[in-house]
Design a protein around this motif. Structure first.
Motif, PDB file in Angstrom:
ATOM      1  N   ALA A   1       3.890  -8.948   1.879  1.00  0.00           N
ATOM      2  CA  ALA A   1       3.877  -8.423   0.518  1.00  0.00           C
ATOM      3  C   ALA A   1       3.082  -7.135   0.416  1.00  0.00           C
ATOM      4  CB  ALA A   1       3.310  -9.473  -0.442  1.00  0.00           C
ATOM      5  N   LEU A   2       1.996  -7.020   1.183  1.00  0.00           N
ATOM      6  CA  LEU A   2       1.134  -5.847   1.106  1.00  0.00           C
ATOM      7  C   LEU A   2       1.421  -4.815   2.186  1.00  0.00           C
ATOM      8  CD1 LEU A   2      -2.280  -7.619   0.344  1.00  0.00           C
ATOM      9  CD2 LEU A   2      -0.758  -6.460  -1.264  1.00  0.00           C
ATOM     10  N   GLY A   3       2.337  -5.137   3.114  1.00  0.00           N
ATOM     11  CA  GLY A   3       2.605  -4.210   4.208  1.00  0.00           C
ATOM     12  C   GLY A   3       3.176  -2.879   3.746  1.00  0.00           C
ATOM     13  N   GLY A   4       4.138  -2.919   2.832  1.00  0.00           N
ATOM     14  CA  GLY A   4       4.743  -1.678   2.343  1.00  0.00           C
ATOM     15  C   GLY A   4       3.754  -0.791   1.608  1.00  0.00           C
ATOM     16  N   PRO A   5       3.078  -1.303   0.566  1.00  0.00           N
ATOM     17  CA  PRO A   5       2.103  -0.442  -0.117  1.00  0.00           C
ATOM     18  C   PRO A   5       0.959  -0.012   0.788  1.00  0.00           C
ATOM     19  CG  PRO A   5       2.003  -2.713  -0.924  1.00  0.00           C
ATOM     20  CD  PRO A   5       3.244  -2.595  -0.107  1.00  0.00           C
ATOM     21  N   ALA A   6       0.546  -0.860   1.731  1.00  0.00           N
ATOM     22  CA  ALA A   6      -0.525  -0.457   2.642  1.00  0.00           C
ATOM     23  C   ALA A   6      -0.088   0.721   3.500  1.00  0.00           C
ATOM     24  CB  ALA A   6      -0.933  -1.643   3.522  1.00  0.00           C
ATOM     25  N   ALA A   7       1.149   0.693   3.990  1.00  0.00           N
ATOM     26  CA  ALA A   7       1.645   1.813   4.799  1.00  0.00           C
ATOM     27  C   ALA A   7       1.716   3.093   3.981  1.00  0.00           C
ATOM     28  CB  ALA A   7       3.024   1.464   5.362  1.00  0.00           C
TER      29      ALA A   7
END
Length: 835
Positions: free
Chosen positions: A576-582
């Motif tokens: 869930a947080l991988g996209g915004p973290a990238a």
């Protein structure tokens, strides 16, 4: 709630909690008709005890200060020992992330950096928020956001770091406040998840490393939400007054945008506060009075001081902060009727030069048809499409919308799960506070027709993060019950699929991430749906299959199911947080400069600044990279110049910088050619001359060393070393030279800040040394009769502000000799004018 031997404490760590069955109510509280041995389940959001209240009053201050380090490290007495170290680690990681390579962005938005410089050298400029130490004109916002930057520059010297570091520290404060607000009512997991989600929001990683007012606005609004939650707990008047003060200070940061949350906050307190109706009304009036005092004292001073004794109010057409607040920065943002703007709402044809960026078609119709925004059939004019999907579309989605669907689903879940709770239930109140913030702000952004930039969406980040943290907290504790496990799995699956869609808009960015996020999210959702309820059935003694399993086998299977659930939860969170973290890491690794910036990589088919489809200066299509327009050359000519040069700072490994690592992209040169300027140490602009994009509207002017040295000569003998058109151009010369530069016409060159006669008087009085040519833009600039000027003189009745700035430049060109220094055109106003 009384716990059983199988119920973990409320603050039990996430992985270890997987070995426990669902918490059960004691049999005495089970409703009639409940089968023996199968007591009823507790509410999804049961009451948690509030932290114990410590001593109050001046007599307790010494003891509280003495025990502050221990309390900071230990946290709440009922917290497990891992909670406070985890929070401190989160805050430290946020500080490192937001301070990483901070000086690579140079002066960021030079418009505000120049005002911070002026405030660091003149207390009068500090108070009014003047663009220059000579106090000619203010920025087009209240000054509160400038004060931390100006004080930092006073203490540590003027540099890119001293200007931007306060913004990054505000991110740490916002994460801490968000955690404290959510933790008041929910578990430590909820607070930590909310803080992490906020810190990894791409638009937050952008704006808390930039120098616009949005960072301080978000911090103050989060503090206001904390005060409101505390006030609701026990109908506390002091905390409601605190909330009012925070909202008033937020008004002094970005005027009426601070009040978008006000209707929701007032309604929530009026409905749920645990006291009588009339006392609630009196408390709200006290909070409103505190808000008016905190936000109105500065306005009263500005309005009462004679215009001749203070700088002109930038952005206004009549030198009034009230008209600026309710016009250009108020209703104009909603309906697009913004006198002096660059053409919000598609109401008027944009001036020549602006069409290259904002995309007007023939006859003043925005490119793409009368619907505006480059697409027919929907509103929005020159500032992009309006409508319910605006925040999900184009490059806006990558700024804020990663967790927005999950937040909306969890808001509905929280309100449904607490529908039968008491009126004063604090769990429902928390969902109402954050949900009201989200809906009021999101709907305004979705349908406003005036100026709208993608980075405005940072105001949604705390509400989205809080709703996700609170909702996931409840679902995780009820993961053993099949209906809630299904909801948790659905939220995770929706988030993973939506991240797959958003990542698909930047197909060249980390191509491995898109399928990884989708696969990880979907697999974790399936595992949560199966393993959680299965572990609960085994723990309760129900057979997992048609035959009764041995007790020891059932216990082993229960442990395995619990561990699978814990691993699935961690994998789901990462997905869930991988996209915004990238996106956030890419944003941190890329310098950003100018008036309009974007988080994350470039988006195919996205809109340009403010949601506008750009057109190249030669008539061809334009692409946008991080808020910068890349224009294909139609005539084979030289590139129009770079807005930020080499040495863009250290990037994050694995996340390459845009534009070959040279900065944030390119902007069209207002003069149609010339070499790009390089950003030098400390953010100063180096070689090359001439205005920047749109004659300086996007990113000011490239100032040569020779031009900066010329401005410094005998600068202490003049109130302003030079005058030029537009605040961005003036800011570039001022930051490069360190001396005051008069910005004629304000940000858009459209403010009637000074008439030709007034300027001539300044020249005769010897207050201005140089005039720097470059072409007055005069965007917006409606008819202004009798506009006030700094020296009290009025311009000719009925003449537009555009003609005032243009008349000054035409008069200078006609009566003084031009000389070119480092690519810039200078006129020496101390020489006798020609006839």
């Amino acid at each position: 709630m009384t716990t059983t031997s199988l119920t973990p404490p409320a603050g039990e760590p996430w992985p270890e909690a997987g070995d426990f069955p669902p918490p059960l109510l004691p049999p005495a509280s089970a409703p009639e008709g409940t089968a023996p041995g199968r007591p009823a389940h507790p509410p999804l959001f049961p009451e948690f005890p509030l932290p114990p209240a410590g001593p109050k009053g001046p007599a307790s201050w010494t003891g509280r200060l003495r025990t502050l380090p221990a309390r900071t490290w230990r946290g709440r007495p009922d917290d497990p020992r891992w909670v406070r170290p985890s929070l401190l680690a989160l805050l430290a990681a946020t500080a490192v992330l937001y301070l990483w390579g901070l000086s690579a962005s140079g002066w960021a938005n030079s418009f505000y950096s120049a005002a911070a410089q002026a405030g660091s050298r003149s207390w009068k400029a500090f108070f009014y928020g003047s663009s220059d130490a000579g106090n000619f004109i203010t920025v087009d916002k209240p000054p509160l956001a400038l004060w931390p930057m100006a004080l930092s520059a006073r203490l540590f010297g003027l540099s890119s770091w001293s200007v931007l570091a306060p913004q990054a520290l505000m991110a740490v404060g916002t994460v801490a406040t968000l955690y404290a607000t959510v933790r008041r009512r929910f578990s430590p997991l909820a607070g930590l998840l909310a803080g992490l989600a906020f810190a990894l929001t791409p638009v937050a990683a952008l704006m808390f490393r930039f120098n616009t007012p949005d960072a301080l606005l978000v911090l103050l609004l989060t503090l206001a939400a904390y005060g409101l939650v505390r006030a609701i707990e026990a109908a506390g008047t002091r905390w409601l007054v605190f909330t009012g003060v925070m909202l008033g200070l937020a008004f002094l940061t970005k005027t009426l945008q601070a009040f978008l949350v006000l209707p929701a906050f007032v309604l929530v307190y009026l409905v749920v506060a645990p006291t009588g109706l009339w006392r609630r009304v009196r408390q709200l009036l006290a909070g409103g009075l505190a808000m008016v005092v905190a936000g109105g004292w500065w306005v009263a001073v500005v309005e009462l001081v004679p215009a001749s004794a203070r700088p002109y109010i930038g952005g206004s057409q009549d030198n009034s902060f009230l008209s600026l607040t309710f016009g250009y920065n108020g209703l104009g943002r909603l309906n697009g009727d913004e006198t002096g703007s660059v053409g919000g709402g598609g109401r008027n044809r944009l001036p020549a030069g602006a069409e290259a960026v904002f995309g007007n078609g023939p006859g003043g119709v925005p490119a793409g048809g009368p619907g505006g925004g480059g697409m027919p059939g929907r509103g929005g004019g020159g500032w992009g499409e309006t409508g319910i999907t605006r925040l999900f579309d184009g490059d806006i989605g990558g700024q804020i919308a990663w967790l927005l669907p999950a937040a909306l689903i969890l808001l509905v879940l929280g309100l449904w799960a607490t529908r039968r709770h008491a009126r004063t239930d604090t769990a429902r109140a928390a969902f109402l506070v954050w949900g009201g913030w989200l809906l009021c702000t999101a709907l305004t952004f979705s349908f406003m027709s005036g100026i709208f930039h993608q980075y405005y969406t940072v105001a949604l980040a705390p509400a989205v993060a809080a709703l996700v943290g609170m909702g996931v907290d409840g679902l995780w504790r009820a993961r053993h019950r099949l209906p809630y496990a299904a909801v948790l799995a659905a939220v995770l699956a929706v988030t993973a699929v939506w991240a797959y869609v958003l990542l698909g808009r930047s197909s060249g960015f980390q191509p491995w991430l898109r399928p990884t996020v989708l696969a990880g999210g979907l697999l974790a959702a399936v595992a949560l749906l199966v393993a959680g309820p299965l572990g609960a059935r085994l723990a309760a003694g129900a057979p997992a299959t048609g035959a009764e399993a041995p007790a020891d086998g059932r216990a082993g299977a229960r442990r395995i199911a619990g561990r699978v659930t814990a691993v699935a939860g961690l994998v789901g969170a990462a997905a869930a947080l991988g996209g915004p973290a990238a996106y956030a890491l890419e944003t941190v690794g890329t310098p950003h400069q100018g008036s309009i910036v974007l988080a994350g990589p470039s988006v195919a088919g996205g809109f340009g600044p403010g949601g506008m489809r750009g057109r190249g200066a030669g008539g061809g299509p334009a692409l946008w990279l991080n808020g910068r327009m890349v224009t294909p050359q139609q005539d084979g000519g030289q590139d129009s110049g770079q807005d930020s040069g080499q040495g863009g700072g250290q990037g994050v490994p694995g996340f390459p910088q845009q534009d070959g690592g040279r900065g944030t992209g390119r902007v069209p040169n207002g003069n149609g050619g010339g070499q790009g300027g390089q950003v030098g140490p400390g953010g100063q602009v180096g070689q090359g001359g001439g205005p920047g994009g749109m004659n300086g509207l996007l990113n000011g002017t490239r100032v040569s060393d020779e031009a900066a040295a010329l401005l410094k000569q005998d600068a202490d003998q003049y109130r302003w070393a030079a005058a030029t058109s537009g605040s961005q151009n003036a800011a570039s010369y001022q930051l490069a030279s360190g001396v005051p530069v008069m910005a004629l016409g304000g940000f858009n060159s459209s403010d009637p800040s000074l008439s030709l006669e007034g300027f001539q008087q300044y020249v005769r009085d010897g207050k201005v040394h140089w005039f720097i040519g470059g072409g007055s833009r005069g965007f917006g600039g409606g008819e202004t009769a009798g506009a006030n000027t700094v020296n009290g003189a009025n311009g000719p009745g009925g003449e537009s502000s555009q003609s005032q700035t243009a008349r000054i430049e035409a008069w200078v060109e006609a009566h003084y000799t031009a000389r070119t220094v480092g690519g810039s055109t200078f006129y020496d106003l101390t020489q006798p004018p020609t006839s």
